[in-house]
Structure formats: structure tokens, C-alpha cells
Design an enzyme around this catalytic site. Structure first.
Site, PDB file in Angstrom:
ATOM      1  N   MET A   1       0.951  52.386 -77.500  1.00 49.63           N
ATOM      2  CA  MET A   1       0.638  53.308 -78.587  1.00 49.63           C
ATOM      3  C   MET A   1       1.796  53.935 -79.193  1.00 49.63           C
ATOM      4  O   MET A   1       1.823  54.123 -80.193  1.00 49.63           O
ATOM      5  CB  MET A   1      -0.493  54.349 -78.196  1.00 49.63           C
ATOM      6  CG  MET A   1      -1.726  53.749 -77.717  1.00 49.63           C
ATOM      7  SD  MET A   1      -2.581  52.906 -78.890  1.00 49.63           S
ATOM      8  CE  MET A   1      -3.160  54.604 -80.149  1.00 49.63           C
TER       9      MET A   1
ATOM     10  N   VAL B   1      -4.790  48.383 -73.992  1.00 51.04           N
ATOM     11  CA  VAL B   1      -3.595  49.111 -74.613  1.00 51.04           C
ATOM     12  C   VAL B   1      -3.380  50.579 -73.585  1.00 51.04           C
ATOM     13  O   VAL B   1      -4.364  50.941 -73.047  1.00 51.04           O
ATOM     14  CB  VAL B   1      -3.775  49.893 -75.910  1.00 51.04           C
ATOM     15  CG1 VAL B   1      -3.919  48.936 -77.123  1.00 51.04           C
ATOM     16  CG2 VAL B   1      -5.184  50.597 -76.209  1.00 51.04           C
ATOM     17  N   CYS B   2      -2.307  50.892 -73.711  1.00 48.53           N
ATOM     18  CA  CYS B   2      -1.634  52.345 -72.847  1.00 48.53           C
ATOM     19  C   CYS B   2      -0.928  52.957 -73.772  1.00 48.53           C
ATOM     20  O   CYS B   2      -0.501  52.540 -74.968  1.00 48.53           O
ATOM     21  CB  CYS B   2      -1.548  51.922 -71.512  1.00 48.53           C
ATOM     22  SG  CYS B   2       0.042  50.921 -71.453  1.00 48.53           S
ATOM     23  N   ALA B   3      -0.235  54.137 -73.161  1.00 48.47           N
ATOM     24  CA  ALA B   3       0.727  54.970 -73.858  1.00 48.47           C
ATOM     25  C   ALA B   3       1.992  53.846 -74.075  1.00 48.47           C
ATOM     26  O   ALA B   3       2.621  53.895 -75.575  1.00 48.47           O
ATOM     27  CB  ALA B   3       1.164  55.887 -73.235  1.00 48.47           C
TER      28      ALA B   3
ATOM     29  N   GLU C   1       2.908  50.293 -72.485  1.00 48.52           N
ATOM     30  CA  GLU C   1       2.702  49.045 -72.131  1.00 48.52           C
ATOM     31  C   GLU C   1       2.580  48.608 -70.690  1.00 48.52           C
ATOM     32  O   GLU C   1       1.627  47.751 -70.435  1.00 48.52           O
ATOM     33  CB  GLU C   1       4.040  48.186 -72.545  1.00 48.52           C
ATOM     34  CG  GLU C   1       3.747  46.516 -72.471  1.00 48.52           C
ATOM     35  CD  GLU C   1       5.071  45.805 -73.014  1.00 48.52           C
ATOM     36  OE1 GLU C   1       5.408  46.006 -74.060  1.00 48.52           O
ATOM     37  OE2 GLU C   1       5.499  45.166 -72.122  1.00 48.52           O
TER      38      GLU C   1
END
Ligand SMILES: [Fe+2]
Length: 381
Positions: free
Chosen positions: A107, A78-80, A82
């Protein structure tokens, strides 16, 4: 890049992640945001293991991640938003790992995702649905009787409630906020506007509100279908905080009482003034209510509060035996605990309150940023 399709990472939707968490399935998560963002707010789940390695530390080689990810386990990167997680997931898949996923929308979308679960039935037919905003720990409700509904403490996103009602042929008649929220932007007004429902707010919290609303007041029940929703004035979290008794069975406590903790009284800078109100509500008003009532709060603190269906609820009597916030009978101890154990203020809580009063109208992206992070409505034990 490896062209074998089996080694490509697969997207995971917020919906799938929500199912994994509510069913308490195993998942290993690699969060590639920076350390500060990770420490502030992350995905939580009971059977979920999570590590943080920032994207920039993996750009040249994903080796540091491979060493820490157990082989053969389902992995979610996961990241902020995608992009970075997709890139890292591709490198990990290329390195020969299987069952590699990245979170669709990152997120940003996770923070807005709502999972509806049925929290109970009503006496004369009808249901109580709890909408769990898993990424933020916020809970909202749709109470349905005879095709009519009242929505309580709606999240900023109005669409999920509208879709849920439309799919089931339900008409949203009323929308209620139990208090003026400081941790999230209320979708109540928008939802009411879009569905033609009436919008209720406690008048004690609405001094500075610049739009019209109906007062949520004790003695003025709200009726949907065959069910009465009874407002009970219960100040302490805010001056106007109002509890809803539904069907003489469910107690919607807003941000006054949670399953494992109690509300905080300070979000308008009034901790000292409101701590006495909070104590009266918890140790006076609530302690006199039937033990069998099912408490449905507006937040949860940790995922451990969810049952196997994903619902967060508890009997009022059990909370008086188990919740540490309800074992502070002594006034001095209560005062001290509540004023000294306050978590940091939520991000942008002043702007969130002003938005909820209608005084400012930030655009959607700004609203999203204002809401980033976990809710911080509870007093920490
Ligand atoms: Fe609140």
C-alpha cells in the site's frame, strides 16, 4: 515449499493494478493488514471484490482465506509494504490456487502511484492530461500546448511529471496550486525548482508561506503555447481557492466542486466563516458559467466517477442536474448540510499545511506517513 514454479505467486506492479482498475477488470483482493488500517483506507475498483483477513490470523494456516476466495479468480494479496502479502500469497499458491499475485511495494507504493490519462484536447492543438492518484483519490493535471506545459495541483512526487514531460519533449513552464492543500503535500514547489518553472499560489492562502511564489490572481492569465489559463477567484474551500478556466472549455475546480459532491470549507478550522463563500461560488459564480464547460476536479470520491478511460470529468450543466451538493439552494439547508456532514479531518492535516507553507520540512518517510490514507476534501452527502 512447493518447488513447482507454476504455483509460485507472481508480483503485480502498481502500474498493472492501475490498468486493471481503469479498465474495470475483475480482481479479487485479500488485504492482510489489520482491521483498523483496512477500514481507514483500502484499494478501490469498480469490478474489484475485497476482503480483509489480518496476517496474524493466517500465519498458521491460510484455510480461513481459502474458504472465502472464489476458485479460478485472479487474486491479489496486499499488505502495507509487500513482505507479509508475499508470504501469504506463497501459502495460498502452495495450497493449489492459481493466478495468485502480491502487490509490489504494498500500500505504501500504491498510495504514491500516478496514472496519467488524456482528459481532452485543446482548440489550437495540445492536450489536457489528468494524473490520477488512484490510491488516494487525488487528481492533478498537465496542460500541454506547443511543447509547453503547466502542471496543476501536483502530488508530492515530482518525478512522474518530469518523466512524462521528458518522454514527450515537453517543457514544464509553470506550476500552479489552486489552493494551499491540507490533504496532501504539494509537489509544486519541488517540481518548479527542478524544472525551472514558475510556481503560482493564491495570495489569500499564502499569508504564512515562507518561500517566494507568483500570485495566482484573477486578471493575470498564464499562457502556455497557444493556450490561456485564466484564474477565477472562487473562495469557499479555502479563502484563496482559485478555479482555472483553460481554453474557454475546461474548468479546473480544485477542491470546490467534484463530480459527485462538493468541497468542504473547514480544513483551517473556518467552516462557519467560509460556508458563505462556498455557497456564493457554487450558486453564484459557477451557476453563471456556460453549461458546456468540462469540470476537472482535484479529487474523486469513488471509482464510480471514472469513465472507461480512467478519466474523471463531467459537464458543468450535468452537475447542476445530478450533483446533490448543487441542489441545496436554500441557504439554511446548505449551511446545515455543509457543516454537519463533514468527514473526519485528514491525517496530520495541520502538519501537511505547515509543510506546504514551507514552515516545516519533514524527511521523505515522515511526509509519506503524513499523507497515508484517503483524501477527505469532500462533504459527504
Ligand atoms: Fe484541498
Amino acid at each position: 515449499m512447493d518447488s513447482n514454479p507454476q504455483t509460485l505467486p507472481v508480483n503485480m506492479t502498481p502500474d498493472e493494478l492501475g490498468r486493471i482498475i481503469t479498465r474495470q477488470e475483475k480482481l479479487f483482493v485479500l488485504d492482510v493488514r489489520n482491521e483498523t488500517e483496512f477500514k481507514d483506507w483500502k484499494i478501490e475498483g469498480q469490478a474489484l471484490e475485497i476482503i480483509n483477513i489480518p496476517y496474524f490470523d493466517l500465519l498458521d494456516s491460510v484455510e480461513p482465506a481459502l474458504n472465502r476466495i472464489p476458485a479460478g479468480e485472479r487474486l491479489l494479496v496486499v499488505c502495507a509494504k509487500e513482505g507479509s502479502s508475499r508470504f501469504i500469497a506463497e501459502r495460498i499458491a502452495e495450497a493449489g490456487r492459481s493466478e495468485v499475485h502480491y502487490l509490489e511495494g504494498g500500500m505504501k507504493r500504491w498510495g504514491e502511484h500516478l496514472v496519467p490519462v488524456k482528459a481532452g484536447d485543446l482548440k489550437n492543438g495540445g492536450e489536457v492530461y489528468q494524473f490520477n492518484r488512484l490510491g488516494k483519490g487525488c487528481l492533478s493535471y498537465m496542460i500541454v500546448s506547443d511543447g509547453e506545459a503547466v502542471v496543476v495541483d501536483a502530488a508530492r512526487m515530482a518525478q512522474p511529471y518530469i518523466d512524462f514531460a521528458r518522454e514527450r519533449g515537453i517543457r514544464i513552464q509553470h506550476v500552479v496550486d489552486t489552493h494551499l492543500h491540507a490533504d496532501h503535500i504539494s509537489g509544486g514547489r519541488e517540481l518548479a525548482g527542478r524544472t525551472g518553472a514558475s510556481y503560482f499560489l493564491p495570495p489569500q492562502d499564502a499569508d504564512e508561506v515562507v518561500f517566494s511564489y507568483l500570485p495566482l490572481t484573477e486578471g493575470r492569465d498564464i499562457r502556455i503555447g497557444h493556450t490561456d489559463v485564466r484564474p477565477i477567484y472562487s473562495p469557499g474551500h479555502t479563502l484563496g481557492s482559485t478555479t482555472l478556466l483553460v481554453d474557454d472549455r475546461y474548468l479546473l475546480t480544485g477542491d470546490i466542486l467534484f463530480v459527485a459532491s462538493i468541497g468542504r470549507p473547514d480544513l483551517a478550522g473556518k467552516a462557519e466563516d467560509w460556508v458563505g463563500d462556498l455557497r456564493n461560488t457554487l450558486y453564484g459564480l459557477y451557476s453563471g458559467l456556460p453549461e458546456e464547460l468540462i469540470v476537472l476536479p482535484a479529487h474523486f470520491g469513488t471509482v464510480a466517477e471514472m469513465d472507461r478511460t480512467g478519466a474523471v470529468s463531467a459537464k458543468l450543466g450535468d452537475l447542476y442536474r445530478q450533483n446533490p451538493g448543487l441542489k441545496l439552494e436554500d441557504e439554511q439547508t446548505f449551511r446545515q448540510t455543509v457543516t454537519e456532514h463533514l468527514p473526519p479531518q485528514p491525517h496530520a492535516y495541520r502538519e501537511i499545511r505547515q509543510t506546504n507553507m514551507g514552515k516545516i520540512s519533514p524527511d521523505e518517510e515522515t511526509q509519506r506517513e503524513m499523507e497515508t490514507g484517503p483524501n477527505r476534501c469532500a462533504v459527504h452527502d
